[in-house]
Every structure is written in C-alpha cells, then in structure tokens.
Motif scaffolding. Structure first.
Motif, mmCIF file in Angstrom:
data_model
loop_
_atom_site.group_PDB
_atom_site.id
_atom_site.type_symbol
_atom_site.label_atom_id
_atom_site.label_comp_id
_atom_site.label_asym_id
_atom_site.label_seq_id
_atom_site.Cartn_x
_atom_site.Cartn_y
_atom_site.Cartn_z
ATOM 1 N N LEU A 16 0.833 -1.206 0.000
ATOM 2 C CA LEU A 16 0.000 0.000 0.000
ATOM 3 C C LEU A 16 0.867 1.255 0.000
ATOM 4 C CD1 LEU A 16 -2.960 0.965 0.156
ATOM 5 C CD2 LEU A 16 -2.643 1.183 2.603
ATOM 6 N N LEU A 20 0.951 4.216 -2.844
ATOM 7 C CA LEU A 20 0.686 5.625 -2.600
ATOM 8 C C LEU A 20 1.916 6.474 -2.899
ATOM 9 C CD1 LEU A 20 -1.414 5.275 0.656
ATOM 10 C CD2 LEU A 20 -2.209 5.544 -1.676
ATOM 11 N N SER A 24 2.618 10.012 -4.988
ATOM 12 C CA SER A 24 3.301 11.154 -4.368
ATOM 13 C C SER A 24 4.522 11.563 -5.173
ATOM 14 C CB SER A 24 3.722 10.799 -2.941
ATOM 15 O OG SER A 24 2.610 10.893 -2.096
ATOM 16 N N HIS A 27 3.527 13.366 -8.164
ATOM 17 C CA HIS A 27 3.075 14.725 -7.862
ATOM 18 C C HIS A 27 4.257 15.652 -7.580
ATOM 19 C CE1 HIS A 27 1.103 18.108 -6.217
ATOM 20 N NE2 HIS A 27 1.377 17.820 -4.970
ATOM 21 N N ILE A 73 -7.163 -1.166 -6.289
ATOM 22 C CA ILE A 73 -6.991 0.159 -5.685
ATOM 23 C C ILE A 73 -6.448 1.140 -6.723
ATOM 24 C CG2 ILE A 73 -5.742 1.478 -3.930
ATOM 25 C CD1 ILE A 73 -5.802 -0.970 -2.167
ATOM 26 N N LEU A 76 -9.303 2.128 -9.136
ATOM 27 C CA LEU A 76 -10.368 2.953 -8.578
ATOM 28 C C LEU A 76 -9.848 4.310 -8.137
ATOM 29 C CD1 LEU A 76 -12.361 0.365 -6.479
ATOM 30 C CD2 LEU A 76 -12.937 1.322 -8.691
ATOM 31 N N TYR A 77 -8.704 4.309 -7.435
ATOM 32 C CA TYR A 77 -8.244 5.557 -6.838
ATOM 33 C C TYR A 77 -7.509 6.436 -7.835
ATOM 34 C CZ TYR A 77 -6.134 8.705 -3.471
ATOM 35 O OH TYR A 77 -5.751 9.815 -2.779
ATOM 36 N N GLN B 41 -17.386 2.354 -4.854
ATOM 37 C CA GLN B 41 -16.163 2.982 -5.359
ATOM 38 C C GLN B 41 -15.865 4.251 -4.578
ATOM 39 O OE1 GLN B 41 -16.232 3.613 -9.575
ATOM 40 N NE2 GLN B 41 -14.336 4.762 -9.559
ATOM 41 N N ASN B 45 -12.570 4.858 -2.406
ATOM 42 C CA ASN B 45 -11.710 5.998 -2.721
ATOM 43 C C ASN B 45 -11.502 6.886 -1.517
ATOM 44 O OD1 ASN B 45 -11.190 5.337 -5.312
ATOM 45 N ND2 ASN B 45 -12.761 6.636 -6.198
ATOM 46 N N VAL B 48 -8.949 5.070 0.780
ATOM 47 C CA VAL B 48 -7.597 5.140 0.230
ATOM 48 C C VAL B 48 -7.080 6.573 0.304
ATOM 49 C CG1 VAL B 48 -6.166 4.745 -1.792
ATOM 50 C CG2 VAL B 48 -8.015 3.186 -1.282
ATOM 51 N N GLY B 49 -7.969 7.535 0.054
ATOM 52 C CA GLY B 49 -7.589 8.936 0.134
ATOM 53 C C GLY B 49 -7.098 9.305 1.511
ATOM 54 N N ALA B 51 -5.749 7.194 3.713
ATOM 55 C CA ALA B 51 -4.433 6.571 3.887
ATOM 56 C C ALA B 51 -3.377 7.357 3.115
ATOM 57 C CB ALA B 51 -4.466 5.128 3.408
ATOM 58 N N ASP B 52 -3.782 7.881 1.957
ATOM 59 C CA ASP B 52 -2.837 8.599 1.111
ATOM 60 C C ASP B 52 -2.357 9.869 1.782
ATOM 61 O OD1 ASP B 52 -1.272 9.190 -0.974
ATOM 62 O OD2 ASP B 52 -2.864 9.489 -2.435
ATOM 63 N N ILE B 127 -3.433 16.214 -3.375
ATOM 64 C CA ILE B 127 -2.845 15.127 -2.586
ATOM 65 C C ILE B 127 -1.844 14.360 -3.433
ATOM 66 C CG2 ILE B 127 -3.293 13.109 -1.167
ATOM 67 C CD1 ILE B 127 -6.171 13.887 -1.007
ATOM 68 N N VAL B 139 -5.488 14.286 -7.705
ATOM 69 C CA VAL B 139 -6.526 14.073 -6.701
ATOM 70 C C VAL B 139 -6.451 15.228 -5.706
ATOM 71 C CG1 VAL B 139 -7.396 12.510 -4.941
ATOM 72 C CG2 VAL B 139 -6.334 11.589 -6.984
ATOM 73 N N GLU B 166 -14.381 13.388 -11.291
ATOM 74 C CA GLU B 166 -15.028 12.386 -10.450
ATOM 75 C C GLU B 166 -15.071 12.912 -9.023
ATOM 76 O OE1 GLU B 166 -13.374 8.349 -10.845
ATOM 77 O OE2 GLU B 166 -13.711 8.212 -8.690
ATOM 78 N N ASN B 171 -12.689 13.452 -1.382
ATOM 79 C CA ASN B 171 -11.673 13.827 -2.372
ATOM 80 C C ASN B 171 -12.280 13.749 -3.766
ATOM 81 O OD1 ASN B 171 -11.479 11.067 -3.293
ATOM 82 N ND2 ASN B 171 -10.188 10.666 -1.518
ATOM 83 N N LYS B 173 -11.256 13.823 -8.269
ATOM 84 C CA LYS B 173 -10.221 13.769 -9.302
ATOM 85 C C LYS B 173 -10.414 14.933 -10.257
ATOM 86 C CE LYS B 173 -9.544 8.796 -9.417
ATOM 87 N NZ LYS B 173 -10.784 8.217 -8.907
#
Lengths: 173, 283
Positions: A16, A20, A24, A27, A73, A76-77, B41, B45, B48-49, B51-52, B127, B139, B166, B171, B173
């Motif tokens: 994970l 991520l 990052s 970005h 993940i 989707l993310y 979804q 998201n 995960v956002g 955690a991100d 992010i 994002v 989205e 969060n 996109k």
C-alpha cells in the motif's frame, strides 16, 4: 512459514505504501517526470511485487491475490477506469514466477526480469488505453516518449532500491 | 475417438480479456454519464484517500522544505522584479474594486441577481497525481461534502487548469486540460481582439510537443493577434465567464482550411500544482 512471520502483515502494508508513493512521487516530481512529450511513470508497486517473487525462496506468499487488490486500488483511486491494472498486476506476478523457474534470481537477472515486466505493464496499459480511447497517440511515439523514459527511471529505481527492499524482506521474515 | 480437450489456460485468458473489456467499457460509461461514482467505489476511494494523506503529508512536506531552500537562492532578483509589478497591481486592484462595486449597484438596479461571471471559490490542496502517462489527473482533498460537483472548472495560480472528473465524499479527481482523451470536457472560450470584437471558440486539445492548448471552431474573419488573452465564455454549462486560460501564441488554418486554429500558451505551469481553486457557479 508465511502464517507466523511478520511478512503476513508487513507485505500488504509495504504494498500500500509503495502504491501511494507512486502517486506522491509523480506529484512532487511532476515537472521532471511529466515533461511533455516525454513521460516517466514510476511503478514502485510492480517493483515491490517483483522483488517479492525474487526473494520468495522457502516462504510462499499469496502474491496473486495481493496483486489483484493492488490493481483494484490503482484502478479505482488513480485512474477511475476499472478493469485495467486489476488484470495486469496478477499477470506480472504470474509471468515473473514463470521466468524465475528458468533463471535463478539474483541482482542482474532480476534486472532483466524487471525490464520485461515494466515493458509488459506499459505495453498492456497502452493497448487498454487505446481500446477505451483514453489516448490517441501512435505506437511509435509511445515507444519513444513513454516506454523508453519509463524503463530508464524504473531500472534506476530497481538498482537503487534492490538492496534496501531485500533488507526489509529479511527483517520481516 | 479422441476426446475434445480444452486448453484450460487459453480459456482463462479469454475469459479474463472479456471481463476486462466489459469492466472498462462499463466504467467509462459510468464516468461520462453519472455525476458521482457508485457508492462502493466512492467509499473505497475515500478510505484510500485517507491513507494517502498519511503518506503524502511527509512527502509533500519534505519537497516543500527542499524547494524553499532552492527558492531562497533567487529571492533577491525575484523581489526586485516583483516590486515593480506590485506598484502596478495596486492601481489595477483599486480600479477593480470600484468597478465591482459599480457593477453590483447596476445589477441591483436592473434586478439581475447572478450573471455568468459570478462564482464562489473552494480552495483545495493536491494530494497526489495519477502515475500514468495516459491520464493527466490529480486528486484534490475536497469532495462532495465541501460542495464540489462534477464538471466544475478548476484553477491554479492565475489560470484554468482543468475540470472535476469524479467526485467522492472527501476527495475528487481533476482532469487537467493537458489530457487529450476523447471524453475530456472542452471548455467554451472567447477572445476579445484589439479591435474590440469578440471571437468564440472551443478548446480542442493539447499539443504536447510545444506545451500549447489548441483552440478550434473559429469561423469569424476577425484578426487575432499574438498575445491576445483567452478567457472562458461561460456558454453551455457550469463554467463561469471570465476565467483566464492563457495567451494566443500562434494562429493558423486548420487541416481543411475552413476555420482558424489557434495555439494558446497556458497561464499556469501545469506540472507544478499544489493549491487549486474549484469555481462553483450558483445555478
């Protein structure tokens, strides 16, 4: 003994974090990595999965399942288009496992295996994107502007991170 | 007679391919039609956002401190240049305030509540960025709970950078204008030329070799000069009028010689985004 080792929790957490970190890195270094038309894409998740196969000697981990989770993940993310990386990541684990049976894994042969894996990830990703019309660029400019720089970046990351990741696996095991 | 044997592996590959194609098609359709993604979804998201943010916070902090050191080195030069601009800006700002006040009073007189130029801003932090060469997406850390909706325009610094593609709860996109895909939203823009005529057109894509946005569907014969400013026209949708896009860099004919094609230098550096603004129009 996969069940009893720290890998049971350590591996998915690392997966994970790598997933991520990909975002990052993209970005933070976007002015260097997305310097159009040349694009470098970091694939630390693939590095984590492939090195897991390389270091997997006497412990067998359910890598295929975790690859599916990572792919889901990712889809989707990050992309929002479901159904691309959820199939590519498990395929990479499968292909790497086949290659490891032919070539005994060490630092240099791992580099070769990782080269093939990144080519597969980017190539299949490109084909899928062409199919759903997310991109319109031609195959030749894909090779020059995306695949080449991406391979360079990821092989460099492999060389830098091979020994640190092995140290992490040994610590977890 | 030999029994017909299936190659099991081949069957698995074909089934996987079919499922993959079906999933991709369905998700593309959902993405284009629905305002928010399906609940599962969205939920995923959001988690995960969350955690991100734990990963992105130290990473962005580190890059921030590194860049502040490098910025310190050319602060002196920049300061001198900026001082000149500030004195000019103060004048413009005062005039802007007066005009805005006058505009408000005039609107009250004609009982016009909201025109195309009115919008409220939501600021958000970036992010992460999609690690893919096919999708130029970032994002941001504001979602539907903060009032963000699909297709809203997003700005950074002085100019337009993209639109919301989205929306999740916490969060969303943002698809940048450098994205060249078929379903990307094309902004309706206009140029006021030096002679005072207004030229309407549509942003049609991104030329990655030069880093310029292309503008198409211009049918007027008005002379457009290099350096003319391009702003959104507010026609057809949720984009307010008057968001700055960039300056005209090059004019030329399109492939068939029927209309004019323009190349626009974007106002903001699209690879260096940290804080963005979502423009919300009242509807």
């Amino acid at each position: 003994m996969y069940r009893l080792s720290k890998l049971r929790f350590g591996f998915p957490i690392g997966l994970l974090i790598m997933l991520l970190l990909d975002g990052s890195l993209s970005h933070i270094f976007s002015s260097q990595m997305f310097n159009y038309p040349t694009v470098m894409v970091s694939h630390l998740v693939v590095l984590w999965l492939v090195t897991a196969v390389l270091y997997e000697e006497n412990v067998t981990m359910p890598l295929g399942r975790w690859a599916i989770v990572a792919g889901a993940i990712f889809d989707l993310y990050y992309t929002g288009i479901f159904g691309i990386y959820i199939f590519i990541f498990p395929l990479i684990v499968y292909v790497t496992r086949i290659m490891v049976t032919y070539i005994s894994p060490n630092f240099l042969s791992g580099l070769l295996i990782y080269f093939i894996d990144i080519t597969l990830v980017e190539g299949l990703g490109f084909l899928a994107s062409r199919v759903v019309h997310m991109t319109v660029i031609s195959g030749s400019s894909f090779l020059v502007n995306t695949l080449g720089p991406t391979l360079a970046l990821n092989l460099a990351l492999y060389v830098i991170l091979y020994f640190p990741i092995r140290w992490v696996y040994n610590w977890l095991n | 007679m030999q029994k017909f044997s299936f190659n099991r592996r081949l069957v698995i590959i074909i089934v996987c391919l079919i499922v993959s194609f079906a999933l991709m098609t369905v998700s593309v359709v959902i993405r284009n039609k629905r305002s928010t993604p399906p609940l599962i979804q969205q939920f995923g998201n959001d988690i995960v956002g969350l955690a991100d943010r734990v990963v992105a916070l130290p990473a962005n902090g580190l890059s921030g401190s590194v860049s502040s050191v490098s910025e310190l080195l050319n602060t002196y030069q920049e300061n001198q240049q900026l001082k000149k601009q500030v004195s000019e800006l103060a004048q413009t700002k005062v005039r802007d305030q007066t005009l805005a006040k006058e505009n408000k009073q005039l609107k009250q007189q004609v009982k016009l509540n909201d025109s195309l130029t009115d919008y409220t801003a939501i600021s958000a932090a970036v992010i992460t960025r999609t690690p893919s060469s096919w999708q130029n997406q970032v994002v941001i850390n504001k979602g539907s709970s903060a009032g963000v909706q699909k297709n809203m325009p997003v700005m950074s610094g002085s100019g337009l950078i993209g639109r919301v593609a989205e929306v999740n709860k916490t969060n969303s996109k943002v698809e940048l204008i450098t994205d060249n895909n078929d379903s990307a939203n094309r902004f309706a823009v206009q140029i006021t030329t030096k002679s005072g005529t207004t030229v309407n057109g549509v942003l049609s894509g991104y030329k990655s070799a030069t880093g310029q946005i292309t503008m198409n569907n211009i049918t007027t014969k008005a002379k457009i000069h290099k350096g003319d400013k391009v702003v959104t026209s507010g026609l057809g949708g949720v984009t307010p009028k008057g968001l700055y896009v960039g300056k005209v860099a090059e004019t030329g004919g399109d492939d068939y010689g029927l209309s004019t094609k323009l190349y626009i230098t974007p106002a903001t550096d699209l690879t260096d985004l940290n804080i963005v603004t979502v423009a919300v129009t009242k509807q």
